[in-house]
Design an enzyme around this catalytic site. Structure first.
Site, PDB file in Angstrom:
ATOM      1  N   VAL A 134      46.711  44.540 -79.286  1.00  0.00           N
ATOM      2  CA  VAL A 134      47.041  43.135 -79.016  1.00  0.00           C
ATOM      3  C   VAL A 134      46.346  42.248 -80.057  1.00  0.00           C
ATOM      4  CG1 VAL A 134      46.697  41.227 -77.372  1.00  0.00           C
ATOM      5  CG2 VAL A 134      47.464  43.468 -76.542  1.00  0.00           C
ATOM      6  N   VAL A 135      45.061  42.527 -80.294  1.00  0.00           N
ATOM      7  CA  VAL A 135      44.298  41.704 -81.249  1.00  0.00           C
ATOM      8  C   VAL A 135      44.888  41.837 -82.655  1.00  0.00           C
ATOM      9  CG1 VAL A 135      42.034  41.421 -82.364  1.00  0.00           C
ATOM     10  CG2 VAL A 135      42.177  41.786 -79.876  1.00  0.00           C
ATOM     11  N   ASP A 179      46.709  56.732 -62.323  1.00  0.00           N
ATOM     12  CA  ASP A 179      47.545  57.227 -61.221  1.00  0.00           C
ATOM     13  C   ASP A 179      49.020  57.367 -61.614  1.00  0.00           C
ATOM     14  OD1 ASP A 179      45.269  57.223 -59.706  1.00  0.00           O
ATOM     15  OD2 ASP A 179      45.759  55.410 -58.582  1.00  0.00           O
ATOM     16  N   ARG A 206      37.990  77.614 -62.155  1.00  0.00           N
ATOM     17  CA  ARG A 206      38.690  78.873 -61.904  1.00  0.00           C
ATOM     18  C   ARG A 206      37.860  80.078 -62.353  1.00  0.00           C
ATOM     19  NH1 ARG A 206      43.642  80.522 -60.490  1.00  0.00           N
ATOM     20  NH2 ARG A 206      44.809  78.611 -60.802  1.00  0.00           N
ATOM     21  N   MET A 214      42.185  62.304 -58.222  1.00  0.00           N
ATOM     22  CA  MET A 214      42.395  60.890 -57.869  1.00  0.00           C
ATOM     23  C   MET A 214      43.863  60.571 -57.594  1.00  0.00           C
ATOM     24  SD  MET A 214      39.986  58.111 -59.697  1.00  0.00           S
ATOM     25  CE  MET A 214      38.422  57.684 -58.965  1.00  0.00           C
ATOM     26  N   HIS A 216      41.285  84.934 -55.576  1.00  0.00           N
ATOM     27  CA  HIS A 216      40.729  83.578 -55.639  1.00  0.00           C
ATOM     28  C   HIS A 216      41.899  82.592 -55.556  1.00  0.00           C
ATOM     29  CE1 HIS A 216      41.787  84.096 -59.893  1.00  0.00           C
ATOM     30  NE2 HIS A 216      41.801  82.790 -59.959  1.00  0.00           N
TER      31      HIS A 216
HETATM   32  O1  F6P Z   1      42.563  53.768 -60.937  1.00  0.00           O
HETATM   33  C1  F6P Z   1      43.191  54.090 -59.718  1.00  0.00           C
HETATM   34  C2  F6P Z   1      42.241  54.811 -58.877  1.00  0.00           C
HETATM   35  O2  F6P Z   1      41.751  55.772 -59.729  1.00  0.00           O
HETATM   36  C3  F6P Z   1      42.677  55.483 -57.589  1.00  0.00           C
HETATM   37  O3  F6P Z   1      43.257  56.725 -57.716  1.00  0.00           O
HETATM   38  C4  F6P Z   1      41.387  55.527 -56.827  1.00  0.00           C
HETATM   39  O4  F6P Z   1      41.566  55.658 -55.479  1.00  0.00           O
HETATM   40  C5  F6P Z   1      40.788  54.220 -57.180  1.00  0.00           C
HETATM   41  O5  F6P Z   1      41.201  53.953 -58.496  1.00  0.00           O
HETATM   42  C6  F6P Z   1      39.301  54.120 -57.048  1.00  0.00           C
HETATM   43  O6  F6P Z   1      38.875  53.002 -57.728  1.00  0.00           O
HETATM   44  P1  F6P Z   1      37.460  52.283 -57.606  1.00  0.00           P
HETATM   45  O7  F6P Z   1      36.459  53.314 -57.325  1.00  0.00           O
HETATM   46  O8  F6P Z   1      37.291  51.617 -58.911  1.00  0.00           O
HETATM   47  O9  F6P Z   1      37.610  51.324 -56.477  1.00  0.00           O
END
Ligand code: F6P
Length: 337
Positions: free
Chosen positions: A27-28, A131, A158, A173, A220
């Site tokens: 962007v910059v 995500d 593993r 996550m 496993h």
């Molecule tokens: O960035 C999205 C995310 O990684 C989610 O999967 C997760 O639940 C959340 O952020 C956690 O974010 P924080 O710990 O910053 O609140």
């Protein structure tokens, strides 16, 4: 590019992701290339409310393309959710002559953009979240890096699970989205993968798969669980899903799984080439949109092309989980329905 704006701001908001710095840099540098002044806004929308700003130049973004995190810091702003907060942010734009904002983040960031746009500031959003759960774009910055980080960690796990003939339950996550868990599950050859978008049954999708793997001679097992796999606010509270599944495995099968919550490790690290290039293309496109006089746009990655979409429409597009990948995963984990 013929310019219609003289000064723009750039900020990062919400959860960070690898590649945010590459987007800020783009962007910059695109702004400077077009003769536009670029102001860095620190700590997300809070920075705009408090006038926490810094002039950016070519040097201020040197050597950051390979860095994780965000040099502009990030935050979730409660104050910006209020009309008073939005008015303060708009007043900062007016005072500093900031005519357009590029905001890098997820859905929440885009909703913030729309609130600011009501006060006459042009806005363009860039999708950045590990995500990959933003419906309007097939790809959001950070996903590839996070997936590779998780895959590397699981490969290491593993090794030791195999030596000890153990069962591993790994939490990936994604508190509302299973994209990362599904993708990583395919890449690591998991025994079972649980995500919030696909209805699952513990007996059928976990216990029977472990039994069937054991009967086929494997000793496993790797169970990948998305953070929000239970779709339940109570259990979803981090860390939750993996511990719960491990408990169920222990009760049902009489084995002692080891739990690993990968957590925020997945949000850090040097971005992959894919994230650097996508972030750079998106940053360029965001400035291009503002220069063309556009506002309320989200930069999207669709079928390999970088496009832009109306922000209100973009926010209506439902989150998407690849059903093809889901079918492949079902086949690979052994039970085809
Ligand atoms: O960035 C999205 C995310 O990684 C989610 O999967 C997760 O639940 C959340 O952020 C956690 O974010 P924080 O710990 O910053 O609140």
């Amino acid at each position: 590019m013929e310019k219609t704006v003289k000064r723009i701001g750039v900020l990062t908001s919400g959860g960070d992701c690898p590649g945010m710095n590459a987007a800020v840099r783009a962007v910059v540098r695109t702004g400077i290339y077009c003769g536009i002044e670029v102001i860095g806004i620190r700590r997300g929308w809070n920075g705009l409310i408090n006038g926490d700003v810094v002039r950016m130049d070519v040097d201020s973004v040197a050597h950051i393309i390979n860095q994780g995190g965000t040099i502009l810091y990030t935050a979730r702003s409660d104050e910006f959710r209020t009309e008073a907060g939005q008015q303060k942010a708009a007043a900062t734009c007016k005072l500093l002559g900031i005519e357009g904002i590029v905001a890098i983040g997820g859905d929440g960031t885009f909703r913030g953009c729309l609130a600011l746009a009501k006060h006459g500031v042009s806005v363009v959003g860039i999708p950045g979240t590990i995500d990959n759960d933003i419906g309007c774009t097939h790809y959001s910055i950070g996903y590839d890096t996070a997936a590779n980080t998780a895959v590397e960690a699981i490969d290491r796990l593993r090794d030791t699970m195999q030596s000890h003939e153990r069962c591993s339950v790994v939490e990936v996550m994604g508190h509302r989205a299973g994209n990362l868990a599904q993708y990583v599950g395919i890449a690591t050859g998991a025994t079972a993968v649980l995500v919030p978008e696909v209805a699952w049954d513990f007996q059928r999708d976990v216990a029977e798969r472990i039994r069937s793997a054991r009967l086929s001679g494997r000793n496993h097992f790797m169970i990948i669980v998305a953070e929000g796999a239970f779709n339940d606010d109570e259990i979803m509270k981090y860390p939750g899903s993996a511990n719960k599944i491990a408990e169920m495995i222990r009760d049902e099968l009489g084995i002692e799984p080891r739990v690993t919550v990968l957590g925020h490790i997945q949000r850090g690290g040097s971005p992959t080439a894919r994230d650097r290039v996508t972030a750079t293309r998106m940053g360029y496109a965001a400035v291009e949109a503002l220069v063309a006089g556009k506002t309320n746009r989200v930069i999207c990655h669709q079928n390999g092309a970088i496009t832009d979409m109306d922000m209100e429409e973009a926010l209506q597009v439902p989150h998407y989980l690849s059903m093809h990948q889901e079918e492949v995963l079902q086949a690979m984990t052994g039970i085809v329905e």
